[in-house]
Write a protein that holds these residues in place. Structure first.
Motif, PDB file in Angstrom:
ATOM      1  N   ASP A   6       1.255  -6.069   3.263  1.00  0.00           N
ATOM      2  CA  ASP A   6       1.830  -6.573   2.004  1.00  0.00           C
ATOM      3  C   ASP A   6       3.121  -5.816   1.713  1.00  0.00           C
ATOM      4  O   ASP A   6       3.135  -4.579   1.708  1.00  0.00           O
ATOM      5  N   CYS A   7       4.204  -6.550   1.500  1.00  0.00           N
ATOM      6  CA  CYS A   7       5.471  -5.893   1.163  1.00  0.00           C
ATOM      7  C   CYS A   7       5.426  -5.408  -0.283  1.00  0.00           C
ATOM      8  O   CYS A   7       4.932  -6.116  -1.158  1.00  0.00           O
ATOM      9  N   ASP A 101       5.173 -12.627   1.141  1.00  0.00           N
ATOM     10  CA  ASP A 101       5.260 -11.204   1.497  1.00  0.00           C
ATOM     11  C   ASP A 101       3.941 -10.604   1.979  1.00  0.00           C
ATOM     12  O   ASP A 101       3.796  -9.400   2.010  1.00  0.00           O
ATOM     13  N   LYS A 153      -1.272   1.097  -2.111  1.00  0.00           N
ATOM     14  CA  LYS A 153       0.048   0.894  -2.708  1.00  0.00           C
ATOM     15  C   LYS A 153       0.186   1.703  -3.990  1.00  0.00           C
ATOM     16  O   LYS A 153       1.209   2.344  -4.223  1.00  0.00           O
TER      17      LYS A 153
HETATM   18 MG   LIG Z   1       3.589  -7.755  -2.267  1.00  0.00          MG
END
Ligand SMILES: [Mg+2]
Length: 421
Positions: A6-7, A101, A153
């Motif tokens: 996942d960006c 993304d 994240k």
């Molecule tokens: Mg993302």
């Protein structure tokens, strides 16, 4: 093992990749017409900017230069998205582009102990080649991979690996059930009413209870959290186009309404098949006809129309029916046409995790299963083995009109586009 790549803050990261002076600053990207926030840098998040917040509420912060607001540049994001997904594919045997993304990664056959190295190499390649920060969660199931990626994240760590589902418990204890992938607001509400507030509460109940309360969709999430993969790659949506169309120029002008109908049925069936292949559903079906502009004495007529469906669909039968109804509505009898086509619009993903699909096992899902079976049979044969009866017209009347499709019982010629006259 599977993975979710996942960006981070994707649109903002894209803007930073072309303008590094934005790095380290509070940046948001606004929606079309600059209406509201669709992406935030971590600095903007720390300022308290919310996802979806209307832009006018941020006016003061922007004026005082605490926050930079950018209009979306979706061509840029799409371009970088394609490159990011291509990098992911270099490192794993298979992947599915889940969104602009995010990709699900299939690591079948890869030993668990090399997975962190693969993850770190992917993150490094995305940063070195595109300046896009990426976070990857690896786990035995997609739902757990998603949980790990989101948690990583927040912690600022690019790669997280969950080897056994049991290891996830401490993380699930902190995860509000409404934040779990696949559990929407509506299902979360039902769970709150039954004393389930975290993902850990959720997995402590038994499967039968979950199925009674939430149906198959909820049970799938429950099984995935217990480490049993049950959302397979085909359930996950493929990238979606905005519209699909198919049209042909006929070798001769056509004034036979039956022949024209059969053509429209074929184009609509092909469009429906392409729609199913990308796991999409459409809400609008359009039909157009064109006369031959080079034929002397013939008026130029270009009738077209669009039908809005009550329910989004990808069933060939429903799409064909809508196309034929539209043809009947726009077709002026007696005029010969040179070209005809069908297009599908208002396309959205038919995600398996969408609640509406599994709320009640309906005749629609049975019809869909039937449709996919026909697709599978047709995939195995050289030319369509199973067709709608309405695709077939009397061969003797239109032998000269064979434009490459098997509308008759004769062996078809290979598909090909005819040149415009
Ligand atoms: Mg993302």
């Amino acid at each position: 093992m599977t993975g979710l790549a996942d960006c981070n803050n994707f649109f903002v990261s894209c803007e930073r990749s072309v303008d590094p002076s934005l790095c380290g600053k509070a940046v948001v990207v606004l929606s079309n017409n600059d209406g509201c926030v669709v992406a935030r840098s971590n600095e903007a998040k720390r300022l308290g900017v919310r996802m979806g917040q209307p832009a006018f509420q941020l006016r003061d912060m922007i004026r005082d230069r605490h926050l930079i607001a950018l209009s979306g540049n979706h061509l840029l994001y799409r371009d970088i998205s394609l490159k990011v997904h291509a990098i992911f594919r270099r490192f794993v045997p298979d992947s599915i582009d889940y969104s602009v993304d995010e990709s699900f990664l299939d690591l079948t056959g890869i030993p668990v102990d090399v997975i962190p190295d693969i993850g770190n190499a992917m993150v490094k390649a995305c940063m070195d080649e595109l300046s896009i920060p990426v976070t990857i969660g690896f786990a035995p199931t997609k739902t757990l991979a998603k949980v790990y990626a989101e948690n990583a994240k927040k912690g600022g760590c690019p790669v997280a690996v969950c080897v056994n589902a049991a290891d996830a418990l401490p993380l699930l204890q902190r995860l509000p059930i409404s934040d779990l992938w696949g559990i929407g607001r509506r299902l979360a509400k039902r769970l709150y009413q039954n004393g389930v507030y975290t993902a850990a509460d959720f997995i402590s109940r038994d499967a039968a209870w979950v199925r009674r309360l939430l149906g198959l969709q909820g049970e799938r999430s429950w099984r995935e959290l217990h480490g049993q993969p049950c959302i397979d790659l085909d359930h996950v949506l493929r990238p979606i186009q905005d519209s699909i169309s198919e049209s042909r120029t006929f070798p001769e002008d056509v004034d036979d309404p039956d022949y024209l109908r059969a053509r429209i049925v074929i184009y609509a069936s092909h469009c429906a098949r392409r729609l199913r292949d990308m796991n999409g559903v459409c809400r609008s079906v359009g039909v157009f006809l064109r006369t031959n502009p080079f034929r002397p004495g013939l008026p130029v007529v270009r009738p077209e129309g669009i039908t809005r469906l009550l329910h989004p669909t990808s069933l060939t039968t429903e799409i064909v029916e809508a196309a034929l109804a539209q043809l009947d509505a726009i077709y002026p009898r007696g005029i010969p046409f040179k070209r005809a086509g069908v297009w599908l619009a208002d396309i959205t993903p038919d995600s398996a995790v969408a609640p509406s699909l599994f709320d009640e096992p309906s005749s629609r899902s049975a019809a869909m299963k039937f449709m996919k079976t026909i697709d599978a049979i047709n995939d195995r044969s050289h030319r369509p083995a199973i067709r709608l009866a309405s695709q077939i017209v009397n061969p003797s009347a239109h032998a000269a009109h064979n434009d490459g499709y098997s509308t008759s019982f004769q062996a078809p010629r290979p598909l090909g586009d005819e040149p415009m006259p």
